[in-house]
Design a protein around this motif. Structure first.
Motif, PDB file in Angstrom:
ATOM      1  N   GLY A   1       0.817  -1.211   0.000  1.00 45.86           N
ATOM      2  CA  GLY A   1       0.000   0.000   0.000  1.00 45.86           C
ATOM      3  C   GLY A   1       0.844   1.251   0.000  1.00 45.86           C
ATOM      4  N   GLY A   2       0.256   2.316  -0.536  1.00 45.27           N
ATOM      5  CA  GLY A   2       0.928   3.619  -0.512  1.00 45.27           C
ATOM      6  C   GLY A   2      -0.072   4.692  -0.126  1.00 45.27           C
ATOM      7  N   GLY A   3       0.263   5.502   0.873  1.00 41.79           N
ATOM      8  CA  GLY A   3      -0.567   6.631   1.269  1.00 41.79           C
ATOM      9  C   GLY A   3      -2.001   6.228   1.583  1.00 41.79           C
ATOM     10  N   ILE A   4      -2.957   6.991   1.037  1.00 39.99           N
ATOM     11  CA  ILE A   4      -4.378   6.712   1.287  1.00 39.99           C
ATOM     12  C   ILE A   4      -4.813   5.405   0.614  1.00 39.99           C
ATOM     13  CG2 ILE A   4      -5.136   8.123  -0.693  1.00 39.99           C
ATOM     14  CD1 ILE A   4      -6.964   7.711   2.693  1.00 39.99           C
ATOM     15  N   GLY A   5      -3.981   4.871  -0.278  1.00 36.80           N
ATOM     16  CA  GLY A   5      -4.258   3.564  -0.896  1.00 36.80           C
ATOM     17  C   GLY A   5      -4.339   2.452   0.133  1.00 36.80           C
TER      18      GLY A   5
ATOM     19  N   ARG B   1       5.027   9.375   2.080  1.00 34.64           N
ATOM     20  CA  ARG B   1       6.116  10.344   1.875  1.00 34.64           C
ATOM     21  C   ARG B   1       6.889  10.593   3.165  1.00 34.64           C
ATOM     22  NH1 ARG B   1       5.370  15.495   0.412  1.00 34.64           N
ATOM     23  NH2 ARG B   1       3.288  15.472   1.300  1.00 34.64           N
ATOM     24  N   THR B   2       6.163  10.854   4.251  1.00 25.30           N
ATOM     25  CA  THR B   2       6.805  11.154   5.540  1.00 25.30           C
ATOM     26  C   THR B   2       6.145  10.297   6.622  1.00 25.30           C
ATOM     27  OG1 THR B   2       5.221  12.822   6.261  1.00 25.30           O
ATOM     28  CG2 THR B   2       6.960  13.577   4.757  1.00 25.30           C
ATOM     29  N   PRO B   3       6.769  10.202   7.805  1.00 21.40           N
ATOM     30  CA  PRO B   3       6.138   9.425   8.888  1.00 21.40           C
ATOM     31  C   PRO B   3       4.738   9.947   9.213  1.00 21.40           C
ATOM     32  CG  PRO B   3       8.432   9.890   9.429  1.00 21.40           C
ATOM     33  CD  PRO B   3       8.137  10.646   8.163  1.00 21.40           C
ATOM     34  N   ALA B   4       4.526  11.257   9.142  1.00 23.75           N
ATOM     35  CA  ALA B   4       3.211  11.822   9.470  1.00 23.75           C
ATOM     36  C   ALA B   4       2.147  11.396   8.462  1.00 23.75           C
ATOM     37  CB  ALA B   4       3.293  13.348   9.522  1.00 23.75           C
ATOM     38  N   ASP B   5       2.569  11.041   7.256  1.00 27.66           N
ATOM     39  CA  ASP B   5       1.604  10.656   6.216  1.00 27.66           C
ATOM     40  C   ASP B   5       1.201   9.181   6.291  1.00 27.66           C
ATOM     41  OD1 ASP B   5       1.384  13.170   4.800  1.00 27.66           O
ATOM     42  OD2 ASP B   5       3.470  12.858   4.210  1.00 27.66           O
ATOM     43  N   LEU B   6       1.858   8.409   7.175  1.00 21.22           N
ATOM     44  CA  LEU B   6       1.456   6.996   7.335  1.00 21.22           C
ATOM     45  C   LEU B   6       0.172   6.959   8.165  1.00 21.22           C
ATOM     46  CD1 LEU B   6       4.970   5.512   8.186  1.00 21.22           C
ATOM     47  CD2 LEU B   6       3.588   4.834   6.208  1.00 21.22           C
ATOM     48  N   CYS B   7      -0.887   6.385   7.609  1.00 16.71           N
ATOM     49  CA  CYS B   7      -2.193   6.364   8.296  1.00 16.71           C
ATOM     50  C   CYS B   7      -2.269   5.208   9.292  1.00 16.71           C
ATOM     51  CB  CYS B   7      -3.323   6.161   7.291  1.00 16.71           C
ATOM     52  SG  CYS B   7      -3.443   7.437   6.087  1.00 16.71           S
TER      53      CYS B   7
ATOM     54  N   ALA C   1       8.689 -14.291  -2.283  1.00 16.77           N
ATOM     55  CA  ALA C   1       8.691 -15.367  -3.296  1.00 16.77           C
ATOM     56  C   ALA C   1       7.324 -15.439  -3.969  1.00 16.77           C
ATOM     57  CB  ALA C   1       9.009 -16.693  -2.619  1.00 16.77           C
ATOM     58  N   PRO C   2       7.306 -15.614  -5.280  1.00 21.26           N
ATOM     59  CA  PRO C   2       6.011 -15.660  -5.987  1.00 21.26           C
ATOM     60  C   PRO C   2       5.272 -16.994  -5.860  1.00 21.26           C
ATOM     61  CG  PRO C   2       7.824 -15.870  -7.555  1.00 21.26           C
ATOM     62  CD  PRO C   2       8.454 -15.665  -6.204  1.00 21.26           C
ATOM     63  N   GLU C   3       5.976 -18.046  -5.436  1.00 21.53           N
ATOM     64  CA  GLU C   3       5.326 -19.363  -5.425  1.00 21.53           C
ATOM     65  C   GLU C   3       4.137 -19.369  -4.474  1.00 21.53           C
ATOM     66  OE1 GLU C   3       8.717 -19.055  -5.067  1.00 21.53           O
ATOM     67  OE2 GLU C   3       9.089 -19.560  -7.172  1.00 21.53           O
ATOM     68  N   ASN C   4       3.027 -19.856  -4.929  1.00 19.12           N
ATOM     69  CA  ASN C   4       1.799 -19.976  -4.131  1.00 19.12           C
ATOM     70  C   ASN C   4       1.408 -18.654  -3.466  1.00 19.12           C
ATOM     71  OD1 ASN C   4      -0.384 -21.471  -3.085  1.00 19.12           O
ATOM     72  ND2 ASN C   4       0.637 -21.628  -1.115  1.00 19.12           N
ATOM     73  N   ALA C   5       1.651 -17.537  -4.159  1.00 18.09           N
ATOM     74  CA  ALA C   5       1.401 -16.228  -3.544  1.00 18.09           C
ATOM     75  C   ALA C   5       0.411 -15.405  -4.352  1.00 18.09           C
ATOM     76  CB  ALA C   5       2.721 -15.470  -3.421  1.00 18.09           C
ATOM     77  N   VAL C   6      -0.194 -14.462  -3.649  1.00 19.55           N
ATOM     78  CA  VAL C   6      -1.057 -13.465  -4.278  1.00 19.55           C
ATOM     79  C   VAL C   6      -0.574 -12.106  -3.796  1.00 19.55           C
ATOM     80  CG1 VAL C   6      -3.364 -12.456  -4.134  1.00 19.55           C
ATOM     81  CG2 VAL C   6      -3.117 -14.887  -4.521  1.00 19.55           C
ATOM     82  N   ALA C   7      -0.467 -11.140  -4.703  1.00 21.90           N
ATOM     83  CA  ALA C   7      -0.030  -9.799  -4.317  1.00 21.90           C
ATOM     84  C   ALA C   7      -1.156  -8.806  -4.597  1.00 21.90           C
ATOM     85  CB  ALA C   7       1.221  -9.402  -5.103  1.00 21.90           C
ATOM     86  N   VAL C   8      -1.380  -7.909  -3.655  1.00 20.77           N
ATOM     87  CA  VAL C   8      -2.446  -6.911  -3.798  1.00 20.77           C
ATOM     88  C   VAL C   8      -1.832  -5.540  -3.580  1.00 20.77           C
ATOM     89  CG1 VAL C   8      -4.717  -6.213  -3.011  1.00 20.77           C
ATOM     90  CG2 VAL C   8      -3.956  -8.560  -2.639  1.00 20.77           C
ATOM     91  N   THR C   9      -2.084  -4.623  -4.504  1.00 24.83           N
ATOM     92  CA  THR C   9      -1.484  -3.301  -4.337  1.00 24.83           C
ATOM     93  C   THR C   9      -2.490  -2.184  -4.595  1.00 24.83           C
ATOM     94  OG1 THR C   9       0.349  -1.867  -5.001  1.00 24.83           O
ATOM     95  CG2 THR C   9      -0.550  -3.283  -6.712  1.00 24.83           C
ATOM     96  N   CYS C  10      -2.359  -1.111  -3.821  1.00 26.11           N
ATOM     97  CA  CYS C  10      -3.204   0.064  -4.021  1.00 26.11           C
ATOM     98  C   CYS C  10      -2.430   1.283  -3.533  1.00 26.11           C
ATOM     99  CB  CYS C  10      -4.506  -0.090  -3.238  1.00 26.11           C
ATOM    100  SG  CYS C  10      -5.658   1.271  -3.516  1.00 26.11           S
TER     101      CYS C  10
END
Ligand SMILES: Cc1cc2nc3c(=O)[nH]c(=O)nc-3n(C[C@H](O)[C@H](O)[C@H](O)COP(=O)(O)OP(=O)(O)OC[C@H]3O[C@@H](n4cnc5c(N)ncnc54)[C@H](O)[C@@H]3O)c2cc1C
Ligand code: FES
Length: 287
Positions: A127-131, A159-165, A209-218
């Motif tokens: 995840g990134g920011g509000i994502g 971006r900064t520690p303060a921006d981590l929700c 590792a990609p084996e038997n994995a699922v990746a989710v990004t926002c």
């Protein structure tokens, strides 16, 4: 993706928002607040159900409405939460709201993450920011059913520690021994002892590792673009990677044609898509 019917809200009138009341406001960062709300009709709050990744339109009567991911998990029955970054007209007005104020909500809309099909798999959340808003719902849902999944790794950057929700949640996640939770900020900051560097760089330094994995990004488009490249370089296939997309919405129910990506509508086919479903659609880091 799995479509979850709009349980609780009058499905026959999908364009009519349901009155709700803010019960709590949490300051997450300089320009992000989480709003917890209940429907004014207690029957709707009781019947309301959704899948992580689904969205809602929250608005203020006489001002307007905007689209937000539901950031609370389905198991939270006392309220639903939207986490809102102040970017413009409607979100600035929402940021002025306090407990007791009225809002209007159309939710849940769209499709959630196909979590049931991930049973037994190793889960990677990026995840990134509000994502992190839909990913918070997803992560808490997976934690509710922790034994059904393999390893659980989370990379969360801002971006900064303060921006981590979600500061309170992060302390709990970091202290659990059944998640590896890695927070990173773009550059060094006084008092920050966590990771430093952009999310894709931090992933590359501790490659999953990609084996038997699922990746989710926002997250922001630029983060998604480089995260997808990093994951594919590690061997993740397009079918193993899911993302949630943003498109300006109006009707939220597939009528106005405002949110389309090719033949798909983000409001009904998404916002969750596998990369497989989106391939060849990215231009300059955006879909
Ligand atoms: C599926 C989906 C899920 C979303 N989830 C969240 C969430 O959980 N939390 C959150 O804070 N925001 C989320 N958004 C973005 C949010 O809907 C917009 O930030 C909001 O509508 C802006 O409204 P506004 O009237 O305040 O801004 P406006 O005055 O309309 O615009 C201000 C600025 O924001 C930009 N903007 C407006 N709408 C969007 C959008 N949809 N995507 C990207 N930029 C936009 C405009 O280009 C402009 O630069 C989501 C959007 C979608 C489509
Ligand atoms: S918002 Fe109208 S079709 Fe998606």
């Amino acid at each position: 993706m799995s479509t979850v019917p709009r349980k609780g809200i009058k499905a026959a009138e999908p364009l009519v928002p349901e009155p709700a009341t803010i019960i709590d406001v949490i300051k997450e960062g300089p320009n992000i607040r989480s709003f917890r709300l209940i429907f004014d009709d207690p029957g709707i709050t009781t019947a309301f159900s959704f899948a992580p990744g689904q969205i809602g339109l929250m608005g203020i009567p006489g001002v307007g409405e905007s689209t937000f991911a539901i950031s609370s998990p389905p198991s939270q029955r006392d309220y639903i939460q939207f986490s809102v970054m102040k970017t413009g007209f409607v979100t600035s007005a929402i940021h002025e709201l306090a407990a007791g104020d009225a809002v209007a909500v159309r939710a849940p809309l769209g499709c959630g993450f196909p979590v049931d099909s991930w049973k037994g798999k190793n889960i990677l959340i990026v995840g990134g920011g509000i994502g992190m808003a839909p990913l918070r719902s997803l992560l808490m849902h997976i934690l509710d059913r922790r034994k059904e999944f393999g390893s659980l790794r989370v990379f969360y950057g801002a971006r900064t520690p303060a921006d981590l929700c979600f500061a309170g949640d992060r302390v709990q996640w970091e202290n659990r021994d059944d998640i590896e939770f890695i927070a990173t900020v773009d550059e060094k900051h006084p008092g920050w002892s966590g990771h430093t560097g952009l999310v894709p760089q931090v992933i590359a330094a501790q490659p999953p590792a990609p084996e038997n994995a699922v990746a989710v990004t926002c997250g922001p488009p630029v983060m998604i673009k480089y995260t997808l490249a990093a994951l594919q370089q590690l061997g993740f296939t397009e079918a193993q990677i899911y993302t949630t997309l943003e498109r300006k919405m109006k009707c939220g129910i597939g009528l106005c044609g405002r949110c389309n990506i090719g033949a798909k509508y983000v409001c009904i086919d998404g916002p969750v898509f596998s990369l497989d479903e989106l391939k060849n659609r990215m231009v300059d880091g955006r879909w």
